[in-house]
Scaffold this motif. Structure first.
Motif, PDB file in Angstrom:
ATOM      1  N   LEU A   1      66.058 -36.439 -32.960  1.00 16.87           N
ATOM      2  CA  LEU A   1      64.918 -36.978 -32.231  1.00 16.87           C
ATOM      3  C   LEU A   1      63.816 -37.349 -33.213  1.00 16.87           C
ATOM      4  CD1 LEU A   1      64.812 -34.338 -29.340  1.00 16.87           C
ATOM      5  CD2 LEU A   1      65.815 -36.631 -29.249  1.00 16.87           C
ATOM      6  N   LYS A   2      62.746 -37.930 -32.716  1.00 15.80           N
ATOM      7  CA  LYS A   2      61.652 -38.319 -33.596  1.00 15.80           C
ATOM      8  C   LYS A   2      60.332 -38.228 -32.840  1.00 15.80           C
ATOM      9  CE  LYS A   2      60.137 -42.028 -36.729  1.00 15.80           C
ATOM     10  NZ  LYS A   2      60.397 -43.406 -37.201  1.00 15.80           N
ATOM     11  N   LEU A   3      59.285 -37.771 -33.541  1.00 14.27           N
ATOM     12  CA  LEU A   3      57.937 -37.748 -32.990  1.00 14.27           C
ATOM     13  C   LEU A   3      57.173 -38.942 -33.548  1.00 14.27           C
ATOM     14  CD1 LEU A   3      57.193 -33.931 -33.301  1.00 14.27           C
ATOM     15  CD2 LEU A   3      57.284 -35.231 -31.162  1.00 14.27           C
ATOM     16  N   GLU A   4      56.845 -39.897 -32.685  1.00 13.78           N
ATOM     17  CA  GLU A   4      56.137 -41.101 -33.100  1.00 13.78           C
ATOM     18  C   GLU A   4      54.681 -41.022 -32.657  1.00 13.78           C
ATOM     19  OE1 GLU A   4      58.244 -44.417 -31.430  1.00 13.78           O
ATOM     20  OE2 GLU A   4      59.681 -44.474 -33.099  1.00 13.78           O
ATOM     21  N   SER A   5      53.770 -41.283 -33.582  1.00 16.77           N
ATOM     22  CA  SER A   5      52.343 -41.248 -33.285  1.00 16.77           C
ATOM     23  C   SER A   5      51.929 -42.517 -32.534  1.00 16.77           C
ATOM     24  CB  SER A   5      51.537 -41.126 -34.579  1.00 16.77           C
ATOM     25  OG  SER A   5      50.159 -41.091 -34.305  1.00 16.77           O
ATOM     26  N   LYS A   6      51.164 -42.339 -31.443  1.00 21.38           N
ATOM     27  CA  LYS A   6      50.724 -43.462 -30.627  1.00 21.38           C
ATOM     28  C   LYS A   6      49.274 -43.273 -30.221  1.00 21.38           C
ATOM     29  CE  LYS A   6      54.900 -45.369 -30.079  1.00 21.38           C
ATOM     30  NZ  LYS A   6      55.253 -46.765 -30.440  1.00 21.38           N
ATOM     31  N   LYS A   7      48.605 -44.368 -29.911  1.00 17.52           N
ATOM     32  CA  LYS A   7      47.308 -44.338 -29.251  1.00 17.52           C
ATOM     33  C   LYS A   7      47.344 -45.381 -28.158  1.00 17.52           C
ATOM     34  CE  LYS A   7      42.309 -44.294 -29.883  1.00 17.52           C
ATOM     35  NZ  LYS A   7      41.164 -44.392 -30.825  1.00 17.52           N
ATOM     36  N   SER A   8      47.407 -44.914 -26.925  1.00 21.92           N
ATOM     37  CA  SER A   8      47.571 -45.809 -25.795  1.00 21.92           C
ATOM     38  C   SER A   8      47.140 -45.101 -24.517  1.00 21.92           C
ATOM     39  CB  SER A   8      49.041 -46.255 -25.688  1.00 21.92           C
ATOM     40  OG  SER A   8      49.886 -45.125 -25.475  1.00 21.92           O
ATOM     41  N   PRO A   9      46.999 -45.840 -23.412  1.00 26.22           N
ATOM     42  CA  PRO A   9      46.620 -45.210 -22.145  1.00 26.22           C
ATOM     43  C   PRO A   9      47.706 -44.247 -21.660  1.00 26.22           C
ATOM     44  CG  PRO A   9      46.203 -47.572 -22.081  1.00 26.22           C
ATOM     45  CD  PRO A   9      47.031 -47.310 -23.308  1.00 26.22           C
ATOM     46  N   VAL A  10      47.265 -43.085 -21.192  1.00 25.33           N
ATOM     47  CA  VAL A  10      48.159 -42.064 -20.652  1.00 25.33           C
ATOM     48  C   VAL A  10      47.672 -41.720 -19.249  1.00 25.33           C
ATOM     49  CG1 VAL A  10      48.954 -39.679 -20.883  1.00 25.33           C
ATOM     50  CG2 VAL A  10      48.735 -41.126 -22.910  1.00 25.33           C
ATOM     51  N   GLU A  11      48.599 -41.590 -18.320  1.00 23.75           N
ATOM     52  CA  GLU A  11      48.224 -41.253 -16.955  1.00 23.75           C
ATOM     53  C   GLU A  11      47.769 -39.795 -16.889  1.00 23.75           C
ATOM     54  OE1 GLU A  11      49.771 -42.138 -12.435  1.00 23.75           O
ATOM     55  OE2 GLU A  11      51.245 -41.897 -14.017  1.00 23.75           O
ATOM     56  N   VAL A  12      46.586 -39.578 -16.335  1.00 30.37           N
ATOM     57  CA  VAL A  12      45.985 -38.251 -16.251  1.00 30.37           C
ATOM     58  C   VAL A  12      45.784 -37.874 -14.789  1.00 30.37           C
ATOM     59  CG1 VAL A  12      43.926 -36.886 -16.793  1.00 30.37           C
ATOM     60  CG2 VAL A  12      44.842 -38.485 -18.483  1.00 30.37           C
ATOM     61  N   LEU A  13      46.120 -36.636 -14.461  1.00 30.05           N
ATOM     62  CA  LEU A  13      45.924 -36.097 -13.120  1.00 30.05           C
ATOM     63  C   LEU A  13      44.523 -35.495 -13.065  1.00 30.05           C
ATOM     64  CD1 LEU A  13      47.308 -35.439 -10.379  1.00 30.05           C
ATOM     65  CD2 LEU A  13      48.030 -33.288 -11.389  1.00 30.05           C
ATOM     66  N   VAL A  14      43.655 -36.045 -12.225  1.00 27.82           N
ATOM     67  CA  VAL A  14      42.266 -35.607 -12.136  1.00 27.82           C
ATOM     68  C   VAL A  14      42.076 -34.786 -10.860  1.00 27.82           C
ATOM     69  CG1 VAL A  14      39.851 -36.321 -12.077  1.00 27.82           C
ATOM     70  CG2 VAL A  14      41.530 -37.676 -13.363  1.00 27.82           C
ATOM     71  N   ILE A  15      41.679 -33.517 -11.037  1.00 29.65           N
ATOM     72  CA  ILE A  15      41.456 -32.628  -9.907  1.00 29.65           C
ATOM     73  C   ILE A  15      40.002 -32.777  -9.460  1.00 29.65           C
ATOM     74  CG2 ILE A  15      41.606 -30.258  -9.073  1.00 29.65           C
ATOM     75  CD1 ILE A  15      44.261 -31.524 -10.065  1.00 29.65           C
ATOM     76  N   ASP A  16      39.808 -33.383  -8.283  1.00 25.13           N
ATOM     77  CA  ASP A  16      38.465 -33.570  -7.745  1.00 25.13           C
ATOM     78  C   ASP A  16      37.949 -32.301  -7.061  1.00 25.13           C
ATOM     79  OD1 ASP A  16      38.347 -36.441  -8.388  1.00 25.13           O
ATOM     80  OD2 ASP A  16      39.906 -36.624  -6.865  1.00 25.13           O
ATOM     81  N   HIS A  17      38.874 -31.533  -6.488  1.00 22.92           N
ATOM     82  CA  HIS A  17      38.488 -30.285  -5.817  1.00 22.92           C
ATOM     83  C   HIS A  17      39.682 -29.361  -5.753  1.00 22.92           C
ATOM     84  CE1 HIS A  17      36.699 -27.488  -2.946  1.00 22.92           C
ATOM     85  NE2 HIS A  17      37.860 -27.508  -2.331  1.00 22.92           N
ATOM     86  N   ALA A  18      39.448 -28.063  -5.942  1.00 21.62           N
ATOM     87  CA  ALA A  18      40.471 -27.045  -5.768  1.00 21.62           C
ATOM     88  C   ALA A  18      39.784 -25.708  -5.494  1.00 21.62           C
ATOM     89  CB  ALA A  18      41.364 -26.923  -6.993  1.00 21.62           C
ATOM     90  N   GLU A  19      40.291 -24.950  -4.550  1.00 26.93           N
ATOM     91  CA  GLU A  19      39.762 -23.625  -4.259  1.00 26.93           C
ATOM     92  C   GLU A  19      40.271 -22.629  -5.292  1.00 26.93           C
ATOM     93  OE1 GLU A  19      37.576 -22.718  -1.972  1.00 26.93           O
ATOM     94  OE2 GLU A  19      37.388 -24.796  -1.232  1.00 26.93           O
ATOM     95  N   LYS A  20      39.388 -21.751  -5.736  1.00 22.00           N
ATOM     96  CA  LYS A  20      39.753 -20.778  -6.754  1.00 22.00           C
ATOM     97  C   LYS A  20      40.610 -19.661  -6.202  1.00 22.00           C
ATOM     98  CE  LYS A  20      37.431 -18.819 -10.808  1.00 22.00           C
ATOM     99  NZ  LYS A  20      36.093 -18.584 -11.424  1.00 22.00           N
ATOM    100  N   VAL A  21      40.470 -19.381  -4.910  1.00 19.36           N
ATOM    101  CA  VAL A  21      41.278 -18.361  -4.245  1.00 19.36           C
ATOM    102  C   VAL A  21      42.207 -19.068  -3.258  1.00 19.36           C
ATOM    103  CG1 VAL A  21      41.288 -16.324  -2.773  1.00 19.36           C
ATOM    104  CG2 VAL A  21      39.473 -16.637  -4.474  1.00 19.36           C
ATOM    105  N   PRO A  22      43.528 -18.957  -3.429  1.00 20.78           N
ATOM    106  CA  PRO A  22      44.467 -19.671  -2.544  1.00 20.78           C
ATOM    107  C   PRO A  22      44.410 -19.140  -1.114  1.00 20.78           C
ATOM    108  CG  PRO A  22      45.647 -18.116  -3.941  1.00 20.78           C
ATOM    109  CD  PRO A  22      44.229 -18.133  -4.434  1.00 20.78           C
ATOM    110  N   LEU A  23      44.741 -20.026  -0.172  1.00 23.90           N
ATOM    111  CA  LEU A  23      44.807 -19.626   1.223  1.00 23.90           C
ATOM    112  C   LEU A  23      45.866 -18.550   1.414  1.00 23.90           C
ATOM    113  CD1 LEU A  23      44.600 -23.078   3.046  1.00 23.90           C
ATOM    114  CD2 LEU A  23      42.748 -21.455   2.607  1.00 23.90           C
ATOM    115  N   GLY A  24      45.711 -17.733   2.439  1.00 20.80           N
ATOM    116  CA  GLY A  24      46.639 -16.636   2.703  1.00 20.80           C
ATOM    117  C   GLY A  24      48.028 -17.120   3.025  1.00 20.80           C
ATOM    118  N   ASN A  25      49.012 -16.257   2.838  1.00 18.66           N
ATOM    119  CA  ASN A  25      50.414 -16.618   3.050  1.00 18.66           C
ATOM    120  C   ASN A  25      50.755 -16.544   4.540  1.00 18.66           C
ATOM    121  OD1 ASN A  25      51.026 -16.843   0.189  1.00 18.66           O
ATOM    122  ND2 ASN A  25      50.647 -14.648   0.132  1.00 18.66           N
TER     123      ASN A  25
END
Length: 235
Positions: A211-235
């Protein structure tokens, strides 16, 4: 890189739990950042960022943006989702995505951000990896400062481990979708040069895995979390 994130409605697990992570035992914690065995998905003492990376096949923290706490090791979670043993992995990931969004009340979107990164590709001399001969229950993988060893690992998981070793985002661009076995050995570059034994991680990846590791600089898709609760809802 994500091949476009699907936010469509997904089928649910037959049973699922999401709760806060367990306490330290003698100063140690057991961490599982994502495993699938016979239709059961588990994560243990994982950050929300870890959970999302596993669910969406991301390899590096740079592919997720959101509140600081989603990366904090003091905010850890236990996740278990159970489905029939023959459920395909890609279906299980859709179930996990839906579970995380529901329990943490996540609102999110994706966007392109330019960043310097490495792309893991097949070398010009061809692949040297061997396909795994063991099932999920017998699979293992270990990462050390001087190598990575596994009898059952995807290239996406390898890219994630190489990202930690190179301190740079590494994206899987091999196109390989199977599981592979290997014993990758390279110099511990945190040691003084005179104490280093073996090739660099870049040379080792090329010579030992094909395999090979190639260096790049280009746009990467990023997952942006706009909101998340710190304590998950009950089971």
């Amino acid at each position: 890189m994500m091949a476009g994130i699907a936010f469509a409605q997904a089928p649910a697990f037959d049973a699922a739990t999401v709760k806060m992570g367990g306490p330290e035992v003698n100063g140690l914690i057991n961490i599982n950042t994502g495993k699938i065995v016979h239709g059961v998905v588990t994560l243990a003492n994982a950050t929300l960022s870890d959970c999302l990376k596993f669910a969406y096949s991301l390899t590096t923290d740079e592919q997720i943006a959101g509140p600081d706490w989603i990366n904090q090791k003091v905010v850890r979670f236990e996740v278990t989702g159970k489905a029939p043993p023959d459920t395909p992995d890609d279906q299980l990931m859709l179930m996990l995505q839906a579970l995380l969004k529901e329990r943490f009340q996540i609102a999110m979107h994706t966007e392109q951000r330019e960043m310097t990164h490495y792309e893991l590709v097949i070398g010009r001399n061809g692949l040297k990896l061997k396909e795994s001969t063991v099932g999920p229950a017998d699979g293992f993988g270990t990462a050390r400062l001087d190598g990575i060893r596994s009898n059952r690992m995807t290239m996406n998981k390898l890219a994630a481990m190489l990202s930690r070793m190179t301190r740079m985002p590494v994206l899987d661009k091999t196109g390989l979708t199977g599981f592979y076995q290997f014993d990758l050995k390279y110099a511990d570059e945190r040691q003084p040069v005179e104490n280093q034994v073996g090739p660099s991680v870049f040379t080792a990846v090329q010579e030992q895995l094909g395999l090979k590791l190639e260096s790049k600089k280009s746009p990467v898709e990023v997952l942006v979390i706009d909101h998340a609760e710190k304590v998950p809802l009950g089971n």
